[in-house]
Design a protein around this motif. Structure first.
Motif, short mmCIF file in Angstrom:
data_model
loop_
_atom_site.label_atom_id
_atom_site.label_comp_id
_atom_site.label_asym_id
_atom_site.label_seq_id
_atom_site.Cartn_x
_atom_site.Cartn_y
_atom_site.Cartn_z
N ARG A 282 0.85 -1.19 0.00
CA ARG A 282 0.00 0.00 0.00
C ARG A 282 0.88 1.24 0.00
NH1 ARG A 282 -0.17 -2.62 4.73
NH2 ARG A 282 0.22 -1.54 6.71
N ALA A 283 0.26 2.37 -0.25
CA ALA A 283 0.99 3.64 -0.29
C ALA A 283 0.11 4.74 0.26
CB ALA A 283 1.43 3.97 -1.72
N GLY A 284 0.74 5.73 0.83
CA GLY A 284 0.03 6.91 1.32
C GLY A 284 0.80 8.16 0.96
N VAL A 285 0.10 9.29 0.92
CA VAL A 285 0.73 10.58 0.65
C VAL A 285 0.58 11.44 1.90
CG1 VAL A 285 0.78 12.63 -0.80
CG2 VAL A 285 0.21 10.40 -1.81
N ARG A 286 1.71 11.74 2.52
CA ARG A 286 1.70 12.43 3.80
C ARG A 286 1.77 13.94 3.61
NH1 ARG A 286 6.13 7.95 5.19
NH2 ARG A 286 6.56 8.56 3.06
N PRO A 287 0.99 14.72 4.38
CA PRO A 287 0.97 16.18 4.21
C PRO A 287 2.12 16.86 4.94
CG PRO A 287 -0.59 15.55 5.91
CD PRO A 287 0.02 14.26 5.38
N ALA A 288 3.34 16.62 4.46
CA ALA A 288 4.50 17.27 5.06
C ALA A 288 4.56 18.73 4.63
CB ALA A 288 5.78 16.54 4.65
N THR A 289 5.30 19.53 5.38
CA THR A 289 5.40 20.96 5.09
C THR A 289 6.82 21.33 4.69
OG1 THR A 289 5.94 21.57 7.36
CG2 THR A 289 3.60 21.39 6.81
N HIS A 290 7.00 22.57 4.32
CA HIS A 290 8.31 23.02 3.82
C HIS A 290 9.38 22.94 4.89
CE1 HIS A 290 7.05 26.57 6.00
NE2 HIS A 290 8.23 27.13 5.82
N ASP A 291 8.99 23.08 6.18
CA ASP A 291 9.99 23.05 7.25
C ASP A 291 9.73 21.91 8.25
OD1 ASP A 291 7.72 24.00 8.46
OD2 ASP A 291 8.59 25.89 9.16
N ARG A 292 8.87 20.97 7.86
CA ARG A 292 8.56 19.78 8.66
C ARG A 292 7.88 20.12 10.00
NH1 ARG A 292 13.81 15.76 7.80
NH2 ARG A 292 13.81 15.84 5.51
N LYS A 293 7.24 21.25 10.05
CA LYS A 293 6.46 21.64 11.22
C LYS A 293 5.04 21.95 10.77
CE LYS A 293 10.63 23.49 13.34
NZ LYS A 293 11.41 24.70 13.65
N PRO A 294 4.06 21.65 11.61
CA PRO A 294 2.66 21.79 11.17
C PRO A 294 2.26 23.24 10.94
CG PRO A 294 2.77 21.25 13.51
CD PRO A 294 4.15 21.10 12.98
N TYR A 295 1.15 23.40 10.21
CA TYR A 295 0.53 24.69 9.98
C TYR A 295 -0.69 24.80 10.90
CZ TYR A 295 3.23 24.84 5.60
OH TYR A 295 4.23 24.85 4.66
N ILE A 296 -0.61 25.72 11.87
CA ILE A 296 -1.69 25.91 12.83
C ILE A 296 -1.97 27.41 12.95
CG2 ILE A 296 -2.43 25.55 15.23
CD1 ILE A 296 -0.41 23.24 15.40
N GLY A 297 -3.23 27.76 13.00
CA GLY A 297 -3.55 29.17 13.21
C GLY A 297 -4.70 29.65 12.36
N PHE A 298 -4.65 30.94 11.99
CA PHE A 298 -5.80 31.59 11.37
C PHE A 298 -5.41 32.26 10.06
CE2 PHE A 298 -6.10 31.77 16.01
CZ PHE A 298 -7.19 30.92 16.19
N HIS A 299 -6.40 32.39 9.20
CA HIS A 299 -6.22 33.00 7.90
C HIS A 299 -5.89 34.48 8.07
CE1 HIS A 299 -7.18 34.16 3.74
NE2 HIS A 299 -7.10 32.87 3.45
N SER A 300 -5.03 34.99 7.21
CA SER A 300 -4.60 36.39 7.34
C SER A 300 -5.72 37.37 7.04
CB SER A 300 -3.41 36.66 6.42
OG SER A 300 -3.75 36.38 5.07
N GLU A 301 -6.69 36.99 6.20
CA GLU A 301 -7.78 37.89 5.84
C GLU A 301 -9.11 37.49 6.49
OE1 GLU A 301 -8.14 38.29 1.62
OE2 GLU A 301 -5.98 38.52 1.32
N HIS A 302 -9.32 36.19 6.65
CA HIS A 302 -10.58 35.69 7.18
C HIS A 302 -10.32 35.09 8.57
CE1 HIS A 302 -12.17 36.35 3.19
NE2 HIS A 302 -11.26 35.53 2.68
N LYS A 303 -10.55 35.86 9.61
CA LYS A 303 -10.20 35.43 10.96
C LYS A 303 -11.09 34.32 11.49
CE LYS A 303 -6.87 38.37 11.17
NZ LYS A 303 -5.48 37.88 11.04
N THR A 304 -12.17 34.04 10.78
CA THR A 304 -13.05 32.95 11.20
C THR A 304 -12.67 31.62 10.53
OG1 THR A 304 -14.65 33.60 9.50
CG2 THR A 304 -15.00 34.44 11.73
N LEU A 305 -11.58 31.63 9.77
CA LEU A 305 -11.06 30.39 9.18
C LEU A 305 -9.75 30.02 9.86
CD1 LEU A 305 -11.63 30.96 5.34
CD2 LEU A 305 -13.21 30.07 7.06
N GLY A 306 -9.66 28.76 10.28
CA GLY A 306 -8.44 28.26 10.92
C GLY A 306 -7.91 27.04 10.20
N ILE A 307 -6.71 26.67 10.58
CA ILE A 307 -6.09 25.48 9.99
C ILE A 307 -5.36 24.70 11.07
CG2 ILE A 307 -3.92 26.65 9.34
CD1 ILE A 307 -4.03 24.90 6.72
N PHE A 308 -5.41 23.37 10.95
CA PHE A 308 -4.71 22.46 11.85
C PHE A 308 -4.26 21.30 10.97
CE2 PHE A 308 -4.69 19.18 15.29
CZ PHE A 308 -3.84 19.82 16.18
#
Length: 346
Positions: A282-308
């Motif tokens: 089997r195979a999977g595609v992992r959501p790695a980031t550019h610096d290997r640290k997660p993306y957590i927080g809020f959108h720069s324009e839409h403060k009611t949108l977050g990401i984890f």
């Protein structure tokens, strides 16, 4: 029909979304979870290893001293809540590649920086038949694996029982973003938090660096009390082993590729000299980031949108801690950790 009010919408019920939703429920917050319920997701294909000493150079993983003391107890608490078992505490054995590796780690014995993670440092082979470990290795504490598919299915049932799970594709175009809320279908929530892994979300154009990995399940004569990890990992599961993994940033498909399987087998044969039979690929595609640290927080324009999102290969060890942290941030009792703040890439 009137609108349903919720504190948060959670989009995605993988490892990240599940831990975040569960933590919110523990804090008496109301959530509604949207999930496509696909079979091909990074969480459902992951091996689920947690390991405090990682990489070819065998260094402490990022934030190990902060993450690992409470890691297993977090999963054990979740097991008790769900009345299911999915945590497997197994020491990891890392054979040394050379006498130099052996000498370096013998020097770390008694070093308080590593001491809590070291179980033993045998100076010669520990005697596993057909395992290539002439220089001995390091045996680690605070290690093992989580059966992520079992955990996610158990949490899905938990969410369904609470009436907060919707098995459907989230339609971004139908989301109405207000200054203080998000309106979607019949729900008004204070924020929508996206935990989707790799997606086509139009609101988050981030420098993900996704990586595909192949994994095989094998049958062989070896019996092991350890996860053996040198070039590849071998996870003992009943009378078989799960072996992985490859790293490919180019061919991002959930279908295992013969070229990747060959690379994996070539690495595996450097660790294990015995006969084996492949049972599954089997195979999977992992959501790695550019610096290997997660993306957590809020959108720069839409403060009611977050990401984890973006927990990559270390999701098992990172998500419980950062779910608690993000809920603290959402409740106003903490400031977001700058190392994981999504605004670092804006």
């Amino acid at each position: 029909m009137g609108k349903v009010k919720a504190d948060y919408l959670i989009i995605g019920q993988g490892l990240a979304g599940s831990w975040l939703a569960y933590e919110m429920i523990q804090r008496d917050l109301s959530v509604v979870i949207f999930d496509e319920d696909k079979g091909d997701t990074s969480s459902k294909k992951a091996a689920g290893i947690y390991n405090p000493i990682t990489g070819r150079k065998m260094v402490k993983t990022w934030r190990a001293d902060q993450l690992f003391p409470s890691l297993e107890s977090n999963y054990e608490k979740l097991e008790r809540e769900l009345k299911k078992s999915f945590l497997h505490k197994i020491p990891i054995y890392r054979p040394f590649r050379s006498v130099e590796d052996q000498n370096d780690w013998q020097g770390n014995r008694g070093n308080e920086t590593f001491d809590r993670f070291i179980n033993d440092i045998p100076p010669k082979s520990i005697g596993y038949e057909d395992v290539n470990d002439p220089f001995g290795g390091i045996i680690l504490n605070h290690s093992g694996y989580v059966d992520i598919p079992q955990m996610l299915q158990s949490l899905k049932s938990f969410f369904i029982d609470k009436g907060i799970y919707r098995a459907e594709v989230f339609d971004y175009e139908k989301m109405k973003i207000e200054n203080e809320s998000v309106d979607y279908q019949n729900i008004v929530a204070s924020k929508a938090i996206f935990c989707e892994g790799i997606s086509s979300n139009p609101y988050w154009k981030l420098p993900f660096k996704p990586v595909r990995g192949e994994i095989i399940d094998i049958e062989c004569s070896l019996s092991s009390q350890h996860i053996i990890n040198q070039g590849v990992f071998m996870i003992p599961k009943d009378n078989k082993f799960t072996v992985g993994s490859t790293y490919d940033h180019n061919n991002l498909t959930f279908e295992p590729q013969e070229s990747g399987i060959r690379i994996l087998e070539d690495r595996f044969k450097k660790l294990y000299n015995g006969d084996y039979r492949i049972l599954d690929k089997r195979a999977g595609v992992r959501p790695a980031t550019h610096d290997r640290k997660p993306y957590i927080g809020f959108h720069s324009e839409h403060k009611t949108l977050g990401i984890f999102n973006g927990f990559g290969t270390k999701g098992v060890s990172l998500t419980p801690h950062f779910a608690k942290h993000f809920v603290d941030v959402l409740l106003g009792v903490d400031e977001i950790d700058e190392e994981v703040n999504v605004q670092r890439v804006s």
